[in-house]
Design a protein around this motif. Structure first.
Motif, PDB file in Angstrom:
ATOM      1  N   PHE A   2       0.817  -1.213   0.000  1.00 42.80           N
ATOM      2  CA  PHE A   2       0.000   0.000   0.000  1.00 42.80           C
ATOM      3  C   PHE A   2       0.853   1.266   0.000  1.00 42.80           C
ATOM      4  O   PHE A   2       0.478   2.271  -0.608  1.00 42.80           O
ATOM      5  CB  PHE A   2      -0.962  -0.008   1.186  1.00 42.80           C
ATOM      6  CG  PHE A   2      -2.087  -0.992   1.029  1.00 42.80           C
ATOM      7  CD1 PHE A   2      -2.890  -0.968  -0.095  1.00 42.80           C
ATOM      8  CD2 PHE A   2      -2.336  -1.945   1.993  1.00 42.80           C
ATOM      9  CE1 PHE A   2      -3.931  -1.877  -0.252  1.00 42.80           C
ATOM     10  CE2 PHE A   2      -3.362  -2.854   1.853  1.00 42.80           C
ATOM     11  CZ  PHE A   2      -4.170  -2.821   0.725  1.00 42.80           C
ATOM     12  N   SER A   3       2.005   1.242   0.678  1.00 43.38           N
ATOM     13  CA  SER A   3       2.880   2.414   0.656  1.00 43.38           C
ATOM     14  C   SER A   3       3.458   2.643  -0.737  1.00 43.38           C
ATOM     15  O   SER A   3       3.582   3.789  -1.192  1.00 43.38           O
ATOM     16  CB  SER A   3       4.004   2.257   1.687  1.00 43.38           C
ATOM     17  OG  SER A   3       4.804   1.128   1.399  1.00 43.38           O
ATOM     18  N   VAL A   4       3.787   1.550  -1.433  1.00 37.38           N
ATOM     19  CA  VAL A   4       4.302   1.682  -2.798  1.00 37.38           C
ATOM     20  C   VAL A   4       3.200   2.185  -3.735  1.00 37.38           C
ATOM     21  O   VAL A   4       3.438   3.090  -4.554  1.00 37.38           O
ATOM     22  CB  VAL A   4       4.872   0.344  -3.296  1.00 37.38           C
ATOM     23  CG1 VAL A   4       5.262   0.438  -4.771  1.00 37.38           C
ATOM     24  CG2 VAL A   4       6.074  -0.070  -2.462  1.00 37.38           C
TER      25      VAL A   4
ATOM     26  N   ARG B  98      13.427  -2.632  -2.277  1.00 36.89           N
ATOM     27  CA  ARG B  98      12.395  -2.588  -1.231  1.00 36.89           C
ATOM     28  C   ARG B  98      12.758  -1.630  -0.094  1.00 36.89           C
ATOM     29  O   ARG B  98      11.948  -1.423   0.819  1.00 36.89           O
ATOM     30  CB  ARG B  98      12.159  -3.991  -0.661  1.00 36.89           C
ATOM     31  CG  ARG B  98      11.630  -4.977  -1.678  1.00 36.89           C
ATOM     32  CD  ARG B  98      11.123  -6.257  -1.038  1.00 36.89           C
ATOM     33  NE  ARG B  98      10.796  -7.253  -2.030  1.00 36.89           N
ATOM     34  CZ  ARG B  98       9.651  -7.289  -2.718  1.00 36.89           C
ATOM     35  NH1 ARG B  98       8.725  -6.385  -2.494  1.00 36.89           N
ATOM     36  NH2 ARG B  98       9.438  -8.241  -3.605  1.00 36.89           N
ATOM     37  N   LEU B  99      13.949  -1.056  -0.142  1.00 34.22           N
ATOM     38  CA  LEU B  99      14.372  -0.149   0.914  1.00 34.22           C
ATOM     39  C   LEU B  99      13.447   1.057   1.032  1.00 34.22           C
ATOM     40  O   LEU B  99      13.226   1.571   2.123  1.00 34.22           O
ATOM     41  CB  LEU B  99      15.813   0.318   0.660  1.00 34.22           C
ATOM     42  CG  LEU B  99      16.895  -0.756   0.762  1.00 34.22           C
ATOM     43  CD1 LEU B  99      18.247  -0.197   0.324  1.00 34.22           C
ATOM     44  CD2 LEU B  99      16.984  -1.304   2.188  1.00 34.22           C
ATOM     45  N   HIS B 100      12.876   1.499  -0.096  1.00 31.43           N
ATOM     46  CA  HIS B 100      12.000   2.677  -0.063  1.00 31.43           C
ATOM     47  C   HIS B 100      11.097   2.665  -1.295  1.00 31.43           C
ATOM     48  O   HIS B 100      11.540   2.282  -2.386  1.00 31.43           O
ATOM     49  CB  HIS B 100      12.829   3.963  -0.033  1.00 31.43           C
ATOM     50  CG  HIS B 100      12.041   5.163   0.375  1.00 31.43           C
ATOM     51  ND1 HIS B 100      11.272   5.887  -0.525  1.00 31.43           N
ATOM     52  CD2 HIS B 100      11.880   5.768   1.593  1.00 31.43           C
ATOM     53  CE1 HIS B 100      10.688   6.888   0.113  1.00 31.43           C
ATOM     54  NE2 HIS B 100      11.031   6.840   1.390  1.00 31.43           N
ATOM     55  N   PRO B 101       9.840   3.087  -1.147  1.00 31.90           N
ATOM     56  CA  PRO B 101       8.939   3.117  -2.313  1.00 31.90           C
ATOM     57  C   PRO B 101       9.453   3.939  -3.479  1.00 31.90           C
ATOM     58  O   PRO B 101       9.123   3.656  -4.635  1.00 31.90           O
ATOM     59  CB  PRO B 101       7.651   3.723  -1.735  1.00 31.90           C
ATOM     60  CG  PRO B 101       7.680   3.384  -0.284  1.00 31.90           C
ATOM     61  CD  PRO B 101       9.132   3.424   0.101  1.00 31.90           C
ATOM     62  N   MET B 102      10.275   4.953  -3.213  1.00 29.45           N
ATOM     63  CA  MET B 102      10.735   5.826  -4.291  1.00 29.45           C
ATOM     64  C   MET B 102      11.682   5.116  -5.260  1.00 29.45           C
ATOM     65  O   MET B 102      11.850   5.576  -6.397  1.00 29.45           O
ATOM     66  CB  MET B 102      11.440   7.055  -3.709  1.00 29.45           C
ATOM     67  CG  MET B 102      10.523   8.010  -2.975  1.00 29.45           C
ATOM     68  SD  MET B 102      11.390   9.487  -2.386  1.00 29.45           S
ATOM     69  CE  MET B 102      11.870  10.222  -3.939  1.00 29.45           C
ATOM     70  N   VAL B 103      12.314   4.025  -4.834  1.00 22.63           N
ATOM     71  CA  VAL B 103      13.273   3.355  -5.711  1.00 22.63           C
ATOM     72  C   VAL B 103      12.663   2.161  -6.443  1.00 22.63           C
ATOM     73  O   VAL B 103      13.362   1.443  -7.147  1.00 22.63           O
ATOM     74  CB  VAL B 103      14.537   2.924  -4.935  1.00 22.63           C
ATOM     75  CG1 VAL B 103      15.282   4.123  -4.432  1.00 22.63           C
ATOM     76  CG2 VAL B 103      14.193   1.972  -3.789  1.00 22.63           C
TER      77      VAL B 103
ATOM     78  N   PRO C 148      10.492  -4.270  -7.620  1.00 21.75           N
ATOM     79  CA  PRO C 148      10.262  -5.715  -7.511  1.00 21.75           C
ATOM     80  C   PRO C 148       8.790  -6.051  -7.280  1.00 21.75           C
ATOM     81  O   PRO C 148       7.953  -5.157  -7.175  1.00 21.75           O
ATOM     82  CB  PRO C 148      11.115  -6.106  -6.304  1.00 21.75           C
ATOM     83  CG  PRO C 148      11.156  -4.885  -5.469  1.00 21.75           C
ATOM     84  CD  PRO C 148      11.189  -3.737  -6.435  1.00 21.75           C
ATOM     85  N   ASN C 149       8.497  -7.353  -7.205  1.00 24.66           N
ATOM     86  CA  ASN C 149       7.124  -7.810  -7.060  1.00 24.66           C
ATOM     87  C   ASN C 149       6.476  -7.261  -5.797  1.00 24.66           C
ATOM     88  O   ASN C 149       7.112  -7.160  -4.741  1.00 24.66           O
ATOM     89  CB  ASN C 149       7.085  -9.342  -7.009  1.00 24.66           C
ATOM     90  CG  ASN C 149       7.470  -9.979  -8.323  1.00 24.66           C
ATOM     91  OD1 ASN C 149       7.338  -9.367  -9.385  1.00 24.66           O
ATOM     92  ND2 ASN C 149       7.942 -11.209  -8.274  1.00 24.66           N
ATOM     93  N   LEU C 150       5.190  -6.931  -5.903  1.00 25.25           N
ATOM     94  CA  LEU C 150       4.426  -6.479  -4.745  1.00 25.25           C
ATOM     95  C   LEU C 150       3.564  -7.580  -4.157  1.00 25.25           C
ATOM     96  O   LEU C 150       2.816  -7.350  -3.204  1.00 25.25           O
ATOM     97  CB  LEU C 150       3.550  -5.281  -5.131  1.00 25.25           C
ATOM     98  CG  LEU C 150       4.319  -3.978  -5.361  1.00 25.25           C
ATOM     99  CD1 LEU C 150       3.390  -2.875  -5.823  1.00 25.25           C
ATOM    100  CD2 LEU C 150       5.058  -3.549  -4.102  1.00 25.25           C
TER     101      LEU C 150
END
Length: 392
Positions: free
Chosen positions: A206-208, A303-308, A365-367
């Protein structure tokens, strides 16, 4: 002649020679370190299947069964009002509707319970950011599973029982169309997250998606996109792939890491600057190492941050988790109905739609991650082999 050859050999084979440095790096990396570190990694070329595959498969099955039982107990302890009578008369228009399409499977693994429990937990944790999100079960096999807990729609309730003479692939495509139609009719959301019942969401889904809604989907090349895929099988994420984009991604990674490693090497040995041979070698070294270790594991760093997270052109396989903007969902329905009688497999039918002037992308990557062991369409030859536990 012999003397000249000996001089050249001495020049190239001296311990301070870049040739010896790079040869040593190659031997140590691919002959020692990578096999020792990666022999347990399933998606790596260094994975020793003869040693690890059977134990990993058994562990996967046991863990899958335990998670299914945990999900069952989770819902048995819940007390929620019956919300199965949602209708198009509701004035609330959700930003995101999560629709889970369910089929009858072996109950020992409780796939739908695993997916629904994860989504319910994530929505609770998400709090205010997810107040405009809703969840719907589209139960195409006329099963009352979870109907007392979540809004549910099925062919049985609308009087549209499927034709028993249909082949399984055509029936799957028709079920997909039905559930997508009902999602639009019942809620009219801005986006539909269309999930199959054996694709469990990742913690950050959800954050992504929130970041994509706010920062990515407004970009010109992403406007009017037909769909966004949220899953690509790990075995198809290698650079050696029939899809040109995967090859270009490998070249891009090498062209970035090659010069960086060349500068690091020159700084370490006190050289003035890298030559083109050094850059070319370390570019090839980077691509090869990433391919053999497994591109899947490199993507996990994002996965470290949604921005990447990255948005790239969609691949052919597979469709367990799809994000449709509402307008695009209506266009997709029109396309799919046009293919209705032609016997297309659902995955191929969806992949063929961008060829009609539409764009489709996938998020990396995959969600979601895949928990299916037994297919509802195909009988796995060896269900204990986790290599078969992927979308094909």
């Amino acid at each position: 002649m012999f003397h000249r050859a000996w001089q050249l050999c001495g020049k190239w084979c001296h311990w301070s020679s870049p040739f010896i440095h790079l040869l040593t790096l190659t031997v140590v990396t691919f002959g020692v370190l990578a096999p020792l570190i990666c022999h347990r990694l399933l998606q790596s070329y260094f994975h020793l299947r003869c040693w690890h595959l059977n134990p990993m498969s058994q562990e996967f099955l046991e863990q899958n069964q335990l998670e299914g039982q945990d999900a069952l107990r989770y819902f048995e302890k819940m007390q929620m009002p019956n919300a199965s009578k949602a209708s198009g008369s509701d004035t609330f228009q959700p930003l995101l509707l999560t629709t889970i399409i369910t089929v009858q499977r072996q109950n020992v693994f409780h796939y739908i319970l695993q997916v629904a429990s994860h989504f319910h937990c994530l929505l609770q944790k998400c709090g205010a950011h997810c107040q405009s999100h809703r969840m719907l079960l589209s139960n195409v096999e006329v099963d009352q599973l979870l109907s007392s807990l979540f809004p549910t729609v099925s062919h049985d309730r609308t009087g549209e029982n499927p034709d028993p003479g249909l082949n399984q692939f055509e029936k799957e495509k028709q079920d997909y169309i039905f559930c997508l139609e009902q999602s639009l009719l019942m809620y009219s959301p801005e986006y539909i997250l269309f999930m199959e019942d054996d694709a469990v969401p990742e913690e950050e889904i959800f954050s992504v998606l929130q970041h994509l809604f706010l920062a990515q989907f407004s970009k010109p090349y992403l406007r009017d996109t037909l769909y966004f895929k949220l899953y690509c099988p790990e075995r198809l994420q290698h650079f050696i792939n029939p899809e040109p984009m995967r090859i270009l991604e490998g070249l891009g990674l090498g062209m970035f890491l090659g010069p960086v490693l060349s500068c690091v090497y020159c700084r370490a040995v006190g050289r003035a600057g890298p030559g083109w041979c050094l850059v070319a070698f370390l570019t090839l070294y980077s691509i090869t190492l990433s391919e053999l270790v497994g591109q899947h594991y490199g993507l996990e760093l994002r996965r470290l941050h949604p921005m990447v997270y990255n948005v790239a052109l969609a691949s052919e396989c597979c469709t367990p988790a799809m994000l449709f903007p509402a307008a695009s969902a209506r266009r997709a329905l029109g396309y799919l109905w046009g293919l209705h009688s032609q016997g297309f497999v659902k995955d191929i039918a969806l992949y063929s739609l961008p060829g009609q002037g539409e764009n489709a992308f996938m998020v990396k990557p995959n969600l979601v991650h895949h928990v299916r062991v037994y297919s509802s369409l195909r009988l796995n030859s060896d269900p204990a082999d986790i290599r078969t536990c992927s979308f094909i």
